[in-house]
Design an enzyme around this catalytic site. Sequence first.
Site, PDB file in Angstrom:
ATOM      1  N   TYR A  13       0.829  -1.205   0.000  1.00  0.00           N
ATOM      2  CA  TYR A  13       0.000   0.000   0.000  1.00  0.00           C
ATOM      3  C   TYR A  13       0.866   1.260   0.000  1.00  0.00           C
ATOM      4  O   TYR A  13       0.575   2.227  -0.701  1.00  0.00           O
ATOM      5  CB  TYR A  13      -0.934   0.030   1.215  1.00  0.00           C
ATOM      6  N   GLU A  66       5.263  17.166   0.960  1.00  0.00           N
ATOM      7  CA  GLU A  66       4.547  17.154  -0.322  1.00  0.00           C
ATOM      8  C   GLU A  66       3.577  15.981  -0.394  1.00  0.00           C
ATOM      9  O   GLU A  66       2.475  16.117  -0.941  1.00  0.00           O
ATOM     10  CB  GLU A  66       5.547  17.093  -1.472  1.00  0.00           C
ATOM     11  N   GLU A  82     -16.549  22.149  -5.640  1.00  0.00           N
ATOM     12  CA  GLU A  82     -16.981  23.529  -5.539  1.00  0.00           C
ATOM     13  C   GLU A  82     -16.125  24.277  -4.522  1.00  0.00           C
ATOM     14  O   GLU A  82     -15.510  23.680  -3.643  1.00  0.00           O
ATOM     15  CB  GLU A  82     -18.449  23.586  -5.126  1.00  0.00           C
ATOM     16  N   TYR A  83     -16.126  25.606  -4.656  1.00  0.00           N
ATOM     17  CA  TYR A  83     -15.378  26.436  -3.716  1.00  0.00           C
ATOM     18  C   TYR A  83     -15.990  26.334  -2.322  1.00  0.00           C
ATOM     19  O   TYR A  83     -17.205  26.391  -2.149  1.00  0.00           O
ATOM     20  CB  TYR A  83     -15.371  27.904  -4.164  1.00  0.00           C
TER      21      TYR A  83
END
Length: 118
Positions: A13, A66, A82-83
């Site tokens: 994994y 990261e 959506e925002y």
Amino acid sequence: MNIFDHITRKFGYAFKGLKIAIITDNSFKIHFLFAFPVVLSGFFLHFNRYEWMAIVLSIGLVLVAELFNTSIEYLVKMFTDEYHELAEKLLDISAGAVLMAAIMALVMAAFVYYPYVI
């Protein structure tokens, strides 16, 4: 299932996650590419053990940050396209963590490379 199978599955994994990040995340690729000349220069400059430790830890810190940033981006995308103000804050904070790690890595590199430049 025995413990060996369990551990093998867990590593599978983890490697799958690394592969996903390497393939899909351009920022991860960029950080990875920037690490290559740093490591290469370490061989040419004959870094000592402590310089290698500082460089490897710094590179690792940036790459781990990261990876967390990428996972947060996927998590946000999983719930909405959506925002949303909170999603924006979450994404900005995780990007800020990567920036902080990169700045710390640059400072560490300055300490390591300073004697070789002067």
